[in-house]
Structure formats: C-alpha cells, structure tokens
Write an enzyme that holds these catalytic residues in place. Structure first.
Site, PDB file in Angstrom:
ATOM      1  N   LYS A 254       0.844  -1.196   0.000  1.00  0.00           N
ATOM      2  CA  LYS A 254       0.000   0.000   0.000  1.00  0.00           C
ATOM      3  C   LYS A 254       0.881   1.249   0.000  1.00  0.00           C
ATOM      4  O   LYS A 254       2.089   1.184   0.242  1.00  0.00           O
ATOM      5  CB  LYS A 254      -0.933   0.000   1.214  1.00  0.00           C
ATOM      6  CG  LYS A 254      -0.224   0.091   2.549  1.00  0.00           C
ATOM      7  CD  LYS A 254      -1.220   0.105   3.705  1.00  0.00           C
ATOM      8  CE  LYS A 254      -0.484   0.208   5.036  1.00  0.00           C
ATOM      9  NZ  LYS A 254      -1.411   0.294   6.179  1.00  0.00           N
TER      10      LYS A 254
ATOM     11  N   TYR B  36      19.108  29.242   7.391  1.00  0.00           N
ATOM     12  CA  TYR B  36      17.932  29.955   7.884  1.00  0.00           C
ATOM     13  C   TYR B  36      17.902  29.957   9.412  1.00  0.00           C
ATOM     14  O   TYR B  36      18.123  28.933  10.061  1.00  0.00           O
ATOM     15  CB  TYR B  36      16.651  29.295   7.366  1.00  0.00           C
ATOM     16  CG  TYR B  36      16.363  29.557   5.916  1.00  0.00           C
ATOM     17  CD1 TYR B  36      16.151  30.855   5.447  1.00  0.00           C
ATOM     18  CD2 TYR B  36      16.290  28.510   5.002  1.00  0.00           C
ATOM     19  CE1 TYR B  36      15.872  31.089   4.109  1.00  0.00           C
ATOM     20  CE2 TYR B  36      16.012  28.738   3.665  1.00  0.00           C
ATOM     21  CZ  TYR B  36      15.801  30.032   3.220  1.00  0.00           C
ATOM     22  OH  TYR B  36      15.534  30.255   1.894  1.00  0.00           O
TER      23      TYR B  36
END
Length: 353
Positions: free
Chosen positions: A33, A250
């Site tokens: 899946k 950042y």
C-alpha cells in the site's frame, strides 16, 4: 542532472520477504500500500510476484494499478470497499476484501454479484480503529455466510502495540481474538511486521509484513537481519569555509565554534528529507560519518566536512540506507520510518536487483 536519487534494492526486498515468511511460517501477504511505502508499488510487486503468496493494498485504486501492470496474485483490500459498486470491481479483478464495519456487511447482503468474494472479517481486539467487537464476530460471520456473496472467510485482527515487546497489550489482543473465533472456521491472520518478529504466539495462517519488507525494523532492539531497500542519496554541490562565530542557514541555528568546512548538498524537505532534524543528525559522506549542520532548506541542506579533507564537489552523501539506518533519521525527526519513506518525492528513482 541533479544528483538526488532514491536507489531501490529489489534483491533486499526479496530477502526481507523471505525472512518474514520463514520467521512466521504459513503464508504471507506482502503489503504494498501507499506506493509500497514510497518505494514504487508496481516495481516492488513485480519483484515479489514470483514468490509472494499474495499482496495487500489499502483500497481499490491501488489494486487496479497493480492488476493493470500484470500482477495476478491474490490481492487484499485492507480498507475494504467504500461503496457497493466497488464490489463488482472486486469480483472482476479477483480481489479479496476486508469487511470491518456494519455498512460494508450490508453492502454484501444487499448487492447481487456475478461471483462470490473471499472476505477477511476484521475483529477489533483492542486497536479500536476498525473491526467488529469480539462479541459481534460470530453474528457477522453468520451474516456473511448467509449473504450468498462470500466464498470463504479469513478471520483477522490488527495489533496496536506489536512494536513494543515490553507491554502486554499484544498478548491481551491475541487472547481476545482466540476467544472470539474459537467456534468459527476459517484461516487466521494476526501478525503484522512487529508481531512476525517479536510475537511467536501471533503467527498463524497468514502474515501481513509491511514496513519490515522495506528494511526498517519495527522493534526497538533491531538486529533481525533486515536489509534496507531504499538508499536516499545525493552529492555535495558546493564547499565553503565559515569562521568561528559565523551562523549558517535559515534562522542562524548553527553557529560555528571553530572554523568549519561546510558541504552544500542537493537534498531538502521538498524531496522528503525532514526539515525538523536537529544539528548533529547523521549522514555519510563518501562512506565516512558526518552530520547535518544548519536548518534543512527546501532544496538543499548542509553537512560538516571539517574532518573529511578529501570530500569535495561530487562527493556522495547518503541520507539514509545501509550506512545510515532510516530509523536513526526518524528518531531525530521525532517520527517513524514509515512516514519518511512514504514522503520521498521529486528525486530520481533507480531500481537494481
């Protein structure tokens, strides 16, 4: 060409399936899946078709993709069907279905089908997510038998804490299942990946190996002989030096306490590498251990090359795989390997084995 890629080792996938089947005994549905947990459902199913007893997917559309690719082995819809019209598709494509709530049971009772279906009746033994309560299992079984649309019934449950061998929840769930099904004929399926590896008393007719197929051990002690199937890798694309006291990236999260040689790597959170990992998260550069420094960006991240004088532009960087277990990155990110593997995208996928 951007060097970010996911290398999928299909020989490792087959190794892990064989290990699961041998450890469990009986038969095993390979769970593919969610695009085979991010590894490529068609490619993985094709690689296993010669030896897998069958496959399990979440819902009809996933099954149809595999059938269109030529996968003909038994295939189970773990979520069952969402509307009665899907029952005809299940008959046409020779799919097995899970029935886990009243509405799905009524669909089978009120729909005329061209042929009966193989049904897996899910019993809720403590997961409390899906399935009939143990005291309702016998009545549900009887109604399925009386519907005229059911060829065979496999009895199943799903464990909530099979990856926690120190707790008794799994033992309690097994006892509830056995009590609920003692008078009902049919094959049994209890063991997911954690139970296959850690709970011998849960090994019955059918196993449902999922995450272990892809080499991420669900048990905390690991050491079960699984081989990683996905290697997420890229390369150093630039190198720079920053002085002691300079911030990187950042937010300036990393501040060098000594002169630091920084490698810029073509990999970021848009590719599926988790943004939230802290400084010090392990990576491997040309086979040598290194670490993430600075915040992961959308397309790039930065690693410490200070102790790797031969590392340069083009040096291979493994984010996870054989050198850096994916479970270590998941732990650093505060999540599980399932989520990391399923989220890999935008990189080239290469298959071998």
């Amino acid at each position: 060409m951007r060097p970010a890629r996911a290398l999928i080792d299909l020989a490792a996938l087959r190794h892990n399936y064989r290990l699961a089947r041998e450890r469990h005994g009986g038969r095993a549905l390979a769970v593919v899946k969610a695009n085979a947990y991010g590894h490529g459902a068609v490619q993985c199913a094709c690689a296993l078709e010669g030896e897998a007893d069958g496959f399990a997917v979440a819902f009809l559309e996933e099954a149809l993709t595999l059938r269109a690719a030529g996968i003909r082995k038994p295939m189970l819809l773990l979520e069952g069907v969402f509307e009665a019209s899907e029952l005809a598709d299940a008959v046409r494509e020779d799919l097995w279905i899970v029935v886990h709530h009243e509405a799905q049971l009524r669909m089978l009772e009120t729909t005329t089908l061209a042929a009966p279906l193989h049904v897996w009746l899910k019993i809720n033994t403590g997961m409390n997510r899906a399935g009939f309560l143990p005291e309702a299992a016998s009545a549900a079984w009887q109604r399925l038998q009386a519907s005229g649309n059911v060829a065979d019934i496999t009895l199943m449950t799903h464990f909530a804490r099979a990856d926690e061998p120190q707790v008794i929840t799994t033992t309690e769930q097994i006892a509830r299942f056995d009590a609920a099904t003692a008078a009902l004929p049919g094959a049994h399926s209890l063991a997911n990946s954690g139970a296959i590896l850690g709970w011998p008393q849960a090994r019955r007719d059918w196993a449902r190996p999922g995450i272990l197929l892809y080499g991420a051990d669900p048990l905390p002690q690991e050491g079960n002989g699984l081989q990683p199937v996905m290697t997420l890798e890229s390369a150093v694309m630039a190198v720079r030096e920053i002085a002691a006291g300079e911030a990187l990236g950042y937010g300036g999260r990393f501040v060098a306490d000594t002169p630091t040689r920084v490698g810029l790597v073509a990999m970021g959170y848009a590719d599926g590498y988790p943004r939230v990992v802290p400084d010090g998260t392990p990576v491997s550069v040309d086979g040598h251990p290194s670490r993430i420094i600075g915040r992961v960006s959308m397309d790039m991240l930065t690693v410490d090359l200070s102790r790797l004088p031969t590392a340069a532009i083009g040096s291979r960087v493994e984010l996870w795989g054989r050198e850096v277990p994916v479970n270590r990155i998941a732990a650093a990110a505060g999540t599980i390997a399932y989520e990391l593997l399923c989220n890999v995208k935008r990189v080239r996928f290469s298959y071998q084995g």
